[in-house]
Design an enzyme around this catalytic site. Structure first.
Site, PDB file in Angstrom:
ATOM      1  N   HIS A 155       0.947  -1.396   0.014  1.00 25.81           N
ATOM      2  CA  HIS A 155      -0.038   0.048  -0.107  1.00 25.81           C
ATOM      3  C   HIS A 155       0.984   1.093  -0.090  1.00 25.81           C
ATOM      4  O   HIS A 155       0.317   2.558  -0.320  1.00 25.81           O
ATOM      5  CB  HIS A 155      -0.921   0.017   1.147  1.00 25.81           C
ATOM      6  CG  HIS A 155      -0.500   0.271   2.693  1.00 25.81           C
ATOM      7  ND1 HIS A 155       0.184  -0.541   3.404  1.00 25.81           N
ATOM      8  CD2 HIS A 155      -0.027   1.598   2.933  1.00 25.81           C
ATOM      9  CE1 HIS A 155       0.524  -0.122   4.568  1.00 25.81           C
ATOM     10  NE2 HIS A 155       0.597   1.075   4.094  1.00 25.81           N
ATOM     11  N   ASP A 208       0.554  -7.599   1.848  1.00 22.26           N
ATOM     12  CA  ASP A 208       0.761  -6.209   1.967  1.00 22.26           C
ATOM     13  C   ASP A 208       2.243  -5.962   1.701  1.00 22.26           C
ATOM     14  O   ASP A 208       2.995  -5.150   2.436  1.00 22.26           O
ATOM     15  CB  ASP A 208       0.430  -5.619   3.106  1.00 22.26           C
ATOM     16  CG  ASP A 208       0.300  -4.216   3.144  1.00 22.26           C
ATOM     17  OD1 ASP A 208       0.193  -3.557   2.076  1.00 22.26           O
ATOM     18  OD2 ASP A 208       0.337  -3.324   4.158  1.00 22.26           O
ATOM     19  N   SER A 247       4.852   2.611   7.757  1.00 17.86           N
ATOM     20  CA  SER A 247       4.751   1.491   7.005  1.00 17.86           C
ATOM     21  C   SER A 247       5.754   1.191   5.997  1.00 17.86           C
ATOM     22  O   SER A 247       6.360   2.032   5.362  1.00 17.86           O
ATOM     23  CB  SER A 247       3.469   1.666   5.891  1.00 17.86           C
ATOM     24  OG  SER A 247       2.190   1.569   7.108  1.00 17.86           O
TER      25      SER A 247
END
Length: 475
Positions: free
Chosen positions: A203, A233, A316
């Site tokens: 993402h 992910d 992230s």
């Protein structure tokens, strides 16, 4: 003194008392004062009484008492005697001990085999206890609060990523676009003859128009997508070594991947990432939970490491490290959301490593010229989150129709299918599909994942799609 004594006198409240004794042969005058000292005065009386009685007379009111008055004791007398006795006892004990020791030394009593054995036993016990203490010390794990050495070691392998993308929105039927940027993090995990390979979250890099990577020395370079896995992910991007200066090449390092299988609850961990897009920052904490099962936004389920190290937007794709500086997890701010504090999640590196290795082997893709972009051959409609909830359908691209002889028809795509992945990238809107296709030219083969309704439920099917050329009318 005498068997029958008569006492007569009075008390005046004065502590100095004077009395006169009359007896057979003498008169005695006694004076007693308040300080405890007695004054005596004795006179001979020729006319003394010989009746065997003694009369004690004092002026004033007359009374009688058969008890002889007590003498006042001298202050300090008993205490001095006690101190002298104790002192003598101590001196006697001291000299007796010295004498006894001298006798033992002279007779050799301190060198008997029995005493030697006792001494040896005590020494042996002390040595055993010391050895046991040393063994216990080696089994104790000490947590060092200063993690600067670990951070200094691994920081050259950390990068910041900026995803520049175009935001598209429909307002009352009108389509609007706006340039946006999002921040994330990455970890240098490999190096080839031509490329520097960086792992991050899917993402963080998906739907990017451009990806800008910043290294430890502050230099920047453009990165290209190498491979994506939306289920886990994960993503791997590549930077051409030709785009890096020699100084940057010397400043960076490749991270060491550890194992997440041996983690224990309470084990200290460190997180390093581009929090809030401000650049690399460091947080630390412990392993709060293992194998925490969570369902992601795209409906996939995975097990993750839970930590109380702060994981914020921009973190992230960053590294979760053990105290040896090994990567044990890849942090994701998206997992679990941001509604709670002290609960961050990371993808276990043991689960991620095989996927990372596969993504590293894929072809690095760059955008192709607009007239060379591959063609699928379908008409479509978006399944938004609202439609998904209303009709219990997966989010993605709903296939309204398939052109005859098109790439889609040859791949087996059917009307009613919902496309959810394209070459591993998650597809939830027309914009996602359009951005992904920019990296694929006619003739490229990819794997497309569709959700197909069967017996009242949707079943996931993977199809091999070879892209065709766009018709002249659509160029």
């Amino acid at each position: 003194m005498y068997e029958n004594d008569n006492f007569s006198g009075y008390g005046t409240g004065n502590e100095n008392t004077t009395g006169t004794f009359s007896g057979a042969d003498l008169n005695e005058t006694r004076t007693e004062n308040s300080y405890g000292y007695e004054n005596h005065s004795t006179t001979q009386s020729a006319a003394g009484s010989t009746n065997g009685y003694t009369t004690y007379q004092m002026g004033g009111t007359t009374g009688s008492n058969n008890t002889e008055p007590k003498k006042t004791q001298k202050h300090g007398g008993y205490f001095r005697k006690a101190m002298v006795s104790v002192s003598l006892g101590l001196f006697f004990g001291l000299f007796a001990g010295i004498g006894f020791y001298a006798v033992q030394q002279g007779t050799g009593m301190f060198t008997t085999s029995t005493d030697t054995a006792v001494v040896d036993e005590i020494a042996s016990e002390a040595t055993t206890e010391s050895t046991q203490s040393a063994q216990l010390a080696t089994n104790v794990t000490y947590v060092e609060s200063d993690v600067s050495n670990v951070v200094e070691k691994v920081m050259p392998a950390m990068v910041s990523i900026v995803n520049n993308f175009t935001e598209t929105a429909n307002v009352f039927g009108q389509q609007y676009t706006q340039e946006e940027a999002a921040s994330g993090s990455g970890i240098i995990v490999g190096k080839t003859d031509d490329e520097l390979l960086i792992v991050s979250n899917n993402h963080v890099v998906e739907s990017a128009d451009t990806l800008t990577v910043t290294f430890i020395d502050g230099s920047e370079a453009q990165a290209q997508v190498k491979g994506l896995d939306s289920d886990m992910d994960l993503a791997v991007i590549a930077v051409s070594l030709n785009d890096l200066s020699d100084d940057t090449k010397n400043a960076i390092t490749v991270a060491t991947l550890g194992s997440s299988d041996d983690l224990k609850l309470g084990e200290p961990v460190i997180a390093i990432g581009n929090a809030l897009g401000y650049g690399q920052s460091v947080t630390n904490g412990i392993v709060s939970a293992l194998n925490r099962e969570i369902t992601l936004e795209n409906g996939s389920t995975g097990t993750f490491i839970q930590t109380n190290a702060a994981i914020n937007p921009g973190n992230s794709g960053s590294a979760l490290l053990n105290m040896n500086g090994e990567v044990i997890g890849i942090n994701s701010n998206k997992i679990g959301g941001t509604t709670v504090e002290g609960m961050g999640y990371a993808i276990p590196i043991t689960s991620a490593s095989p996927i990372i290795a596969d993504l590293m082997e894929r072809q690095t893709r760059t955008k192709v010229a607009e007239d060379e972009v591959g063609y699928i051959g379908i008409s479509l409609r978006e399944v938004t989150s609202q439609i998904s909830q209303m009709y219990n359908m997966p989010e993605g691209i709903y296939v309204v129709s398939v052109e005859e002889g098109s790439a889609a028809a040859n791949a087996g795509i059917m009307k009613g299918d919902i496309i959810t992945k394209f070459d591993g990238s998650s597809i939830s809107s027309y914009s996602d599909l359009q951005k992904t296709l920019q990296y694929y030219a006619a003739g490229d083969s990819v794997t497309v994942t569709v959700q197909r309704p069967q017996n009242g439920e949707y079943v996931s099917i993977e199809l091999n799609l070879t892209l065709g050329s766009r018709p002249a009318s659509q160029k």
